[in-house]
Design a protein around this motif. Structure first.
Motif, PDB file in Angstrom:
ATOM      1  N   CYS A  14     -33.760 -14.263 -16.165  1.00 55.10           N
ATOM      2  CA  CYS A  14     -32.374 -14.661 -15.875  1.00 55.10           C
ATOM      3  C   CYS A  14     -32.371 -15.652 -14.719  1.00 55.10           C
ATOM      4  N   MET A  21     -36.189 -11.586 -19.532  1.00 55.76           N
ATOM      5  CA  MET A  21     -35.372 -11.731 -20.727  1.00 55.76           C
ATOM      6  C   MET A  21     -36.187 -11.597 -22.009  1.00 55.76           C
ATOM      7  N   THR A  30     -28.709 -16.749 -18.652  1.00 56.06           N
ATOM      8  CA  THR A  30     -28.145 -15.754 -17.755  1.00 56.06           C
ATOM      9  C   THR A  30     -28.029 -14.441 -18.512  1.00 56.06           C
ATOM     10  N   CYS A  31     -28.507 -13.355 -17.908  1.00 59.99           N
ATOM     11  CA  CYS A  31     -28.452 -12.052 -18.579  1.00 59.99           C
ATOM     12  C   CYS A  31     -27.012 -11.551 -18.641  1.00 59.99           C
ATOM     13  N   CYS A  34     -25.314 -10.425 -15.395  1.00 53.60           N
ATOM     14  CA  CYS A  34     -24.819 -11.487 -14.502  1.00 53.60           C
ATOM     15  C   CYS A  34     -23.668 -12.259 -15.134  1.00 53.60           C
ATOM     16  N   SER A  74     -29.154  -7.537 -24.848  1.00 56.73           N
ATOM     17  CA  SER A  74     -28.331  -8.167 -23.813  1.00 56.73           C
ATOM     18  C   SER A  74     -26.877  -7.724 -23.921  1.00 56.73           C
TER      19      SER A  74
END
Length: 104
Positions: A14, A21, A30-31, A34, A74
Motif C-alpha cells: 500500500c 498487497m 492503496t489498501c 486506507c 481488500s
C-alpha cells in the motif's frame, strides 16, 4: 530509492501504510484500510455486503461478479491467506453436506 519505496510505487505494498498487497500491479495502490477502492469498482458497480449477510455468502456473491481473491480480500478486510483458508473450508463443508435425496 530503497527497495521498500520501490515496492510501494509498483503496487506490492500500500502506498500509504505499507501493507503487503500480494502482487506487483505496476502502479501504486492503496489498501482498503486506507480508503483505497480504485479496483473494487467494475463497470461502476459496487457490491456491498447486505445487512446480516454471512461473510461467505458475500464472498460467493463477489466471486459470481468475477472479483479476484485479491480484490475480495481488500473489500472484506481479510488477508489473502485468511480468505483462501475460509474459501477452502467453505468448499469442503459444502462438498460434505448431505444433499436431500429426491423421491423416486
Amino acid at each position: 530509492m530503497g527497495e521498500y519505496a520501490d515496492m510501494m510505487l509498483d503496487g506490492t505494498c500500500c502506498q500509504q501504510c505499507g501493507e503487503f498487497m500480494g502482487g506487483d500491479e505496476g502502479y501504486a495502490v492503496t489498501c482498503a484500510g486506507c480508503g483505497g477502492n480504485d479496483w473494487e469498482r467494475e463497470d461502476d458497480l459496487v457490491i456491498e455486503q447486505k445487512q446480516g449477510e454471512n461473510l461467505m455468502d458475500y464472498v460467493v456473491r463477489l466471486k459470481n461478479h468475477n472479483r479476484t481473491n485479491k480484490q475480495i480480500a481488500s473489500i472484506t478486510g481479510l488477508t489473502l491467506r485468511s480468505l483462501k483458508r475460509k474459501i477452502t473450508a467453505h468448499n469442503k463443508e459444502r462438498d460434505t453436506t448431505p444433499q436431500p435425496s429426491e423421491p423416486t
